[in-house]
Design an enzyme around this catalytic site. Structure first.
Site, mmCIF file in Angstrom:
data_model
loop_
_atom_site.group_PDB
_atom_site.id
_atom_site.type_symbol
_atom_site.label_atom_id
_atom_site.label_comp_id
_atom_site.label_asym_id
_atom_site.label_seq_id
_atom_site.Cartn_x
_atom_site.Cartn_y
_atom_site.Cartn_z
ATOM 1 N N ASP A 165 -18.505 -6.815 9.324
ATOM 2 C CA ASP A 165 -18.134 -7.566 8.118
ATOM 3 C C ASP A 165 -17.945 -9.035 8.460
ATOM 4 O O ASP A 165 -17.745 -9.853 7.574
ATOM 5 C CB ASP A 165 -16.830 -7.015 7.536
ATOM 6 N N ASP A 220 -21.754 3.350 3.048
ATOM 7 C CA ASP A 220 -20.561 2.806 3.701
ATOM 8 C C ASP A 220 -19.573 3.915 4.048
ATOM 9 O O ASP A 220 -19.658 5.039 3.530
ATOM 10 C CB ASP A 220 -19.906 1.796 2.736
HETATM 11 C C1 GLA Z 1 -17.045 -2.640 3.472
HETATM 12 C C2 GLA Z 1 -18.406 -3.144 3.891
HETATM 13 C C3 GLA Z 1 -18.713 -4.415 3.139
HETATM 14 C C4 GLA Z 1 -18.683 -4.139 1.659
HETATM 15 C C5 GLA Z 1 -17.347 -3.531 1.259
HETATM 16 C C6 GLA Z 1 -17.354 -3.059 -0.175
HETATM 17 O O1 GLA Z 1 -16.042 -3.491 3.872
HETATM 18 O O2 GLA Z 1 -18.463 -3.308 5.261
HETATM 19 O O3 GLA Z 1 -19.959 -4.929 3.531
HETATM 20 O O4 GLA Z 1 -19.737 -3.289 1.316
HETATM 21 O O5 GLA Z 1 -17.011 -2.425 2.082
HETATM 22 O O6 GLA Z 1 -16.157 -2.490 -0.547
#
Ligand code: GLA
Length: 781
Positions: free
Chosen positions: A542, A474
């Site tokens: 997301d 990420d």
């Molecule tokens: C980001 C990612 C999510 C998740 C969060 C965790 O927002 O896109 O899918 O993994 O971080 O903190």
């Protein structure tokens, strides 16, 4: 195939030609990019220039008609009479003045990988043309590299600039590509957005002046994907001319489309020049990222097919090519930071029963990580949450028949972390200025080789120590404070960061070919071909609301195949939109990507579990098609009616069609479903995938079908709806390829006049998946 005829360079793919030629003065004149042309004298394609033109600047005194402003060029300079935006800006002893003329060329087999950046892989029939241009007075040599991918109908271009002079030079801009095309009534389509609404397609006509997209966030960004289309006036999804552009780059980028007064359209694409500077000492060279070009005269679906095949064959790392992506369960939307061994084991048991193949522990597993304010940069497991350690958890997941993955955010550091306390100077920081944080975190200085080594070591130990088979990588903020003491010039920071990031990823992943890499950046904040040179898939957004995903996944589909789009089913009402959607639609949308689930399985009803088990089984049965089939948007012979979205994938034998309805209208129009790509004369059977209407969706309407009156909010209804549902739209049709292409008149939608087994219970956000198979024997029909 690449052919050089006299002064003309002919680049041929199976269905397209890209031609240019040397002029008498050594500039490269662009002649044609479009449908395949048989090799011939290209004179008719040259720009005619017998007389000088008004106020234009003439290049050579003995050639009055030769003004560079009027010539479509492969790569322009500055100060020679071409006043369109230049792809190059380099400061030498002569200022920015630069005149690049032909010095030589060579043809090489295969692709020619860049040394400092990821570039596409070669393959059978792939060839590269290198043309060297130079401005000897300024001491600059520019190599234009054209790699031809005949089978995919794609051509890539990149540039390498070398300082051949005795004095230092400084690059302020070096584009990867310039393409001057005649305007064909073009519309520009770009893919823009932000967090949770990435890659929405936007159209505007090309008109006088300059249109540009780009990123300055340090990543390719969710603001504007680096990919862009030019669509000729009469083209649509199914026919007409269209051009696609993309970059194998994950950082700050810029693409502009400029139309001049003579109807010439210049596309220029590459690294974003804002805040960019690259000093070039004598003898040094700089490589610009690779740009990807595709042309199709079979509309946007034809163009996407070429881009998709290129990504699958030359961008996706060899170890992932054609490899079926597993059905994933991810803990994030179920538990957020509130995870521990016990809770995850419970979720894993249920996920395994549903048919999930790989379980991902998302954020919250390492010591100090109770929320998003602390501990990034550290890799010690939280022993209170995982008293038996990660390795033991992975083994338990393996006993359930699943592989296991882990979330990491390697490029970041929290101020409240062991790493920051030990190395506060490892974060990017403007000297003397407080850090600008995003999501309470700072960005590690990947220009510092020590930081890179730390990441390679920690990630390697984490993966090997516990035996993970999957990494979700990420990156959850935009970059600010882009200053590093580890580069000679502050303008190098953003690009050097990227060069080093690519190396770190390669050092972690290449020795571990069994590990699948999922890239993520707050969703689709770094969805680009640069990341896809290392990643199997990228988390598209997301936002898992299927109605929002229709836009996001459709936007991505113009440039990226379903095999790289990670898409999950989550809870309803949705956590970001509060939209209530049927479980069937959540699956039907996610299925056109790499399927996963990420919600609290503890509260599923028995009926929902049954539905999900069937969804996963259906997906596995057709996974190759969903992930690697030919993807198309819309329906042949008609525009998609307002409020509907139609997607299909096919492999020549079997087709899957998703028919999605964003919002219902009372007394809806009769729906037609036309299917592309089927063979005339062959008979097919079209079957709607069985799916359920959950009783709670019907509310008080349940009394219209129930033999006894029940309170829609009462206990009986609550219990019954956990175990019973209604079948949704039992439909079947047959017909030849041409019949199905002209359009099936679908069964009726629910419209308040009763229910029949065939009624399509779409309502708002309803959808159906259709499976289209050949009828081998008539009695099969
Ligand atoms: C980001 C990612 C999510 C998740 C969060 C965790 O927002 O896109 O899918 O993994 O971080 O903190």
């Amino acid at each position: 195939m690449i052919e050089v005829r006299d002064d003309a360079f002919l680049l041929q793919t199976r269905h397209t030609s890209y031609w240019f030629a040397r002029t008498a003065h050594g500039h490269l004149e662009h002649l044609h990019y479009g449908p395949l042309l048989p090799p011939q004298d290209p004179e008719a394609l040259r720009t005619k220039r017998a007389l000088p033109y008004g106020s234009s600047v003439v290049y050579a005194p003995d050639d009055e008609g030769y003004s560079l402003d009027a010539i479509p060029l492969e790569f322009s300079g500055i100060g020679q009479g071409d006043y369109r935006l230049s792809p190059i800006e380099v400061f030498t002893a002569f200022g920015a003045d630069v005149d690049l003329v032909y010095r030589g060329h060579r043809i090489r087999e295969g692709a020619t990988p860049a040394e400092t950046l990821p570039t596409a892989d070669g393959g059978p029939g792939v060839e590269t043309l290198e043309v060297t241009l130079a401005d000897e007075r300024a001491g600059l040599e520019l190599t234009l590299l054209y790699t031809v991918f005949p089978d995919e109908d794609v051509i890539t271009r990149r540039t390498v600039l070398r300082n051949t002079g005795a004095a230092p030079a400084e690059i302020a801009r070096l584009a990867s590509l310039q393409l001057d095309l005649p305007d064909r009534g073009f519309t520009i389509r770009s893919f823009d957005g932000g967090w949770i609404h990435e890659a929405h397609a936007h159209d505007r006509p090309v008109s006088s002046g300059v249109f540009s997209i780009g990123s300055t966030t340090g990543a390719s960004s969710n603001r504007h994907n680096p990919g862009l289309l030019l669509i000729a006036g009469d083209a649509d999804e199914h026919c007409g001319w269209a051009y696609g552009f993309n970059l194998v780059y994950s950082g700050n980028h810029a693409t502009s489309v400029e139309r001049d007064a003579h109807g010439s359209v210049r596309v220029r694409s590459g690294i974003q020049p804002q805040a960019f500077r690259w000093p070039l000492a004598p003898g040094e060279a700089f490589e610009a990222p690779e740009a990807v070009l595709a042309f199709s005269d079979e509309g946007l679906n034809g163009l996407s097919d070429r881009m998709h095949r290129f990504v699958r064959a030359h961008i996706t790392p060899e170890r992932y090519r054609g490899l079926e992506r597993p059905v994933v369960y991810n803990s994030w939307e179920a538990a957020f930071f509130d995870i521990d061994e016990k809770r995850l084991r419970g979720l894993a048991k249920q996920a395994a029963k549903l048919g999930v193949e790989l379980f991902v522990i998302d954020d919250g597993w390492f010591a100090g990580r109770g929320d998003d304010r602390a501990a990034l940069g550290d890799y010690a497991v939280d022993e209170r949450k995982f008293p038996s350690g990660l390795g033991a958890f992975v083994k338990k997941v393996a006993k359930l028949g699943m592989r296991c993955g882990i979330w990491v955010e390697p490029e970041m550091v929290s101020e409240d972390s062991e790493l920051y306390r030990a190395h506060p100077d490892w974060a990017l920081r403007i000297p003397g200025k407080p850090a600008r944080e995003g999501r309470h975190q700072q960005v590690l200085d990947l220009c510092n080789p020590e930081v890179c080594d730390y990441l390679v070591e920690q990630l390697g130990a984490l993966i090997d120590g516990a035996g993970f088979d999957y990494v979700k990588w990420d990156m959850n903020r935009h970059i600010a404070d882009a200053y590093s003491p580890h580069v000679p010039h502050p303008g190098m920071t953003a690009h050097r960061y990227l060069q080093n990031l690519y190396r770190v990823i390669a050092r972690v992943l290449e020795p571990r070919p069994h590990v699948l890499l999922e890239m993520c950046s707050s969703g689709g904040n770094r969805f680009d071909l640069g990341m896809l040179r290392s990643a199997a898939v990228i988390w598209a957004s997301d936002d898992t609301d299927p109605i929002e995903r229709l836009d996001i996944q459709q936007g991505l589909s113009y440039l990226y195949p379903p095999s790289v789009v990670s898409a999950h089913v989550s809870a309803s009402p949705h956590q970001q939109t509060l939209r209530d959607t049927p479980l069937s639609t959540r699956f039907n949308v996610a299925a056109f990507g790499c399927l996963g689930y990420e919600y609290d399985l503890d509260f599923l009803t028995a009926e929902e579990k049954r539905e999900i088990t069937e969804q996963i089984a259906f997906y596995k049965a057709h996974r190759t098609l969903f992930q690697f089939g030919r993807f198309r948007r819309g329906m042949p012979g008609m525009p998609t009616p307002a409020g509907r979205v139609v997607w299909q994938v096919d492999d020549g034998d079997t087709t899957l069609v998703g028919n999605f309805q964003r919002g219902v209208r009372a007394a809806p129009e009769r729906d037609l479903l036309a299917i592309a790509g089927l063979e005339p004369g062959i008979r097919y059977r079209v079957t709607a995938k069985p799916q359920r209407v959950m009783l709670e969706r019907l509310g008080h309407l349940v009394n219209h079908v129930s033999p006894v009156r029940v309170d829609p909010n009462g206990l009986v209804m609550n219990v019954v709806s956990r175990h019973r549902s209604l079948p949704d739209g039992v439909e079947q049709y047959t017909g030849t390829g041409e019949l199905l292409a002209s359009g099936i008149r679908l069964e009726l939608q629910f419209s308040g006049t009763g229910h029949h087994a065939t009624t399509r219970m779409l309502g708002d956000h309803g959808s159906t998946l259709y499976l289209i198979e050949r009828i081998e024997r008539e009695d099969d029909a």
